[in-house]
Each structure stands twice: as structure tokens, then as C-alpha cells.
Design a protein around this motif. Sequence first.
Motif, short mmCIF file in Angstrom:
data_model
loop_
_atom_site.label_atom_id
_atom_site.label_comp_id
_atom_site.label_asym_id
_atom_site.label_seq_id
_atom_site.Cartn_x
_atom_site.Cartn_y
_atom_site.Cartn_z
N LEU A 262 0.85 -1.19 0.00
CA LEU A 262 0.00 0.00 0.00
C LEU A 262 0.88 1.23 0.00
N THR A 263 0.67 2.11 -0.96
CA THR A 263 1.53 3.29 -1.04
C THR A 263 0.73 4.56 -0.81
N TYR A 264 1.38 5.47 -0.14
CA TYR A 264 0.76 6.76 0.14
C TYR A 264 1.73 7.84 -0.26
N GLY A 265 1.24 9.05 -0.23
CA GLY A 265 2.03 10.15 -0.75
C GLY A 265 3.32 10.38 0.00
N ASP A 266 3.19 10.81 1.23
CA ASP A 266 4.34 11.29 1.97
C ASP A 266 5.34 10.20 2.35
N GLU B 241 -2.96 14.61 -6.02
CA GLU B 241 -1.70 13.86 -6.07
C GLU B 241 -2.00 12.36 -6.05
N LEU B 242 -1.40 11.65 -6.98
CA LEU B 242 -1.58 10.21 -7.06
C LEU B 242 -0.27 9.52 -6.74
N SER C 122 7.71 7.98 -8.66
CA SER C 122 7.31 9.26 -8.07
C SER C 122 5.82 9.54 -8.23
N SER C 123 5.35 10.51 -7.48
CA SER C 123 3.94 10.88 -7.51
C SER C 123 3.57 11.48 -8.86
N ARG C 124 2.31 11.33 -9.18
CA ARG C 124 1.78 11.96 -10.40
C ARG C 124 0.72 12.96 -9.99
N PHE C 125 0.56 13.97 -10.82
CA PHE C 125 -0.34 15.06 -10.47
C PHE C 125 -1.39 15.25 -11.55
N ASP C 126 -2.58 15.58 -11.10
CA ASP C 126 -3.76 15.54 -11.92
C ASP C 126 -4.60 16.77 -11.63
#
Lengths: 150, 150
Positions: free
Chosen positions: A78-82, B77-78, B84-88
Amino acid sequence: MAVSDDHKLQEAIDTLRDSGVRITPQRHAVLEYLLNSMIHPTADDIYKALEGKFPNMSVATVYNNLRVLRQIGLVRELTYGDSSSRFDYKSSEHYHIICEECGKIVDFHYPTLDEVESLAEQVTGFDVSHHRMEIYGKCDECQQVETQKH
Amino acid sequence: MAVSDDHKLQEAIDTLRDSGVRITPQRHAVLEYLLNSMIHPTADDIYKALEGKFPNMSVATVYNNLRVLRQIGLVRELTYGDSSSRFDYKSSEHYHIICEECGKIVDFHYPTLDEVESLAEQVTGFDVSHHRMEIYGKCDECQQVETQKH
DNA sequence: CTCTTATATTATAATTCTTATAATTAAAGT
DNA sequence: ACTTTAATTATAAGAATTATAATATAAGAG
């Protein structure tokens, strides 16, 4: 450990063996910890929890084993942002609800959203393998803390 | 740029101004890029796309602006496991379907799962704020590539 | 039970993504 | 045009994860 948990562990170990994966003491410990853990631990949680038993174990070993367990299908990431990923033993299908204040993760049983998957297949032409859903909010305890402040 | 997109951009800028956030050229560019982007870019994608226009722009600026836009509610933010995160840009509510082969993200419109949220509130006692759902699979192109190999 | 071999582990370094810091610059209201 | 406060830049630091190479060991074969 409860008998049922013991049985689940044995089942998981059989799955590993069937996949040709070696049962090392470290791997066994990671798996056992995940099975008994209710807290959806991070790799570091597991590392810290086992360093008493395996003082020389490397963090890489934890990551390696989590990757293997995930590839076999025994464990979900499970992945989350921070922060860092959390790992969850795939005992039975369920969703998660996560407190945005304290980060607590609670299991939430709900029928699998098969309909969404099949519609998505039709609309997008994807060959769907699975989905994830998480619900976010504020847990009971954090709500009460909030109330007490006012 | 289409008129409707132009209008959306103006609307977004008004939202920023109303929140007391300054409209800098860099911030404007990040916002505009997100609005016109169909690829759900990473922070680095945005950085690379804008470095022609802003040769001295820092990566931190991209991250700072993405954080601001997220806090205001204009951007979502995904996060995923590996990268890395992706932005929408939050134009309208929709879910995402993600190709596990090539990483492509496609929008998938489906009625919001309000029922799941309200049931979760009842069962867990959480005060639910929102949820996320993603569907995973193999996109059309990747399926065909797979077929050609055999 | 011992030997063998491929796999796992360890220790360490490297990478990648993201955030913090401090100095400089510039947006926007007066 | 001036002032104030926030934003940007450049850089470094931080955290999470992965790669590398040497060593150790699980598990099957003999």
C-alpha cells in the motif's frame, strides 16, 4: 499464536515452497510478523521488530523478502504520498479506511467491486487485473480529541 | 488552446487569487501545463517541460507549486509504490485505470461511490472525507504487443 | 550425512524523490 | 515608485528504496 494463524502460516510457507522460494529464517520471520501484525507495518517497522531476533539482518533483506512475498501474491503493498509503503498480508479481500490525522489503518469489509472492473474493461479496452480502493477520514479517537479542544 | 481550457485556466487563477496566492510566471506555467496535460505528469515531467521557458527554475519551485495547488484543491496527487507521484488537475470527478506494463493512466468515468463511504462511516465510526480508487490492468496496446510475440 | 550449487543475506554504497535552508528576487497593494 | 511579504533559486540534506559484490546457507543429489 492461535491455531488458525499457525495454519495460515503453514499454508503460506507451502505456497513459498511450491514457488521454489527458499524458506530462510529471515523470510520466515518477516512472513510470520506480517501474518500476526494488525498494524500494516512499513519495511522499517518490520526491520525494527525483528532486529532483536536477527541482529545482523540488513534492511535490504526485509525489502527483498517483501518483494518476493508480493510477487508470489501473499502480500499487498500500500503506497501513500508522503511516507513509506505499508505491507499487508493478503488473508482475505477487504478494503482499508485510513485516518488522516493519526495514520491508523482499519480494515473495512465490503463486497468486491467487480462491476466497476468489468465496466472499466468495456469502456477502456484494458485487461483488468485488480483494483484498489481506500477511504480517508478521521477516526473516532481523533474526532473526540478535536471535540475536547473546543 | 481551446476556449474552454482557457476559461478553466482563468477560473483556476481566480481561485488562486481568492486564496491570496500570488500568480508568478512559474506558478502560472505549472498550472497551465497541468490543465493541458493528459499524461498525469510527475514533478520531474513538469520540470523538464518548462525548463525551456524557465531555464533557471528550480525543482523545488515545481514541488512548492504543486503543494500549493494541492492545498487549494486544484490538483490531486496520485501515489504509487515504485516511482514518483503523479499530479492531476481536478477538472471533474473521475477514477483512473493504470496499465501495469507501460504505466499509462487513463481517465475512467464512473459514478462516485458514495454508498461505500456512508457504509464505512457507519461501520467504522470514521468521519469520512474522501476515497480513492484505481483499477489496474493491461492496456490495449500492451495486449497487442503481447499477442504479437507469440 | 556430505557435497554442491544456486539463491539469500549482509554490509555498504548509490539512487531517486522530496523537503529544508538561506539569500535573492519579485508580486501586488498602498 | 515603495514596501512588505511571499516566491524563487541554488544548494544541501533527508528519507526510502535499490544495486553491488562478497559471504553464507537452504535444499536437493549422491
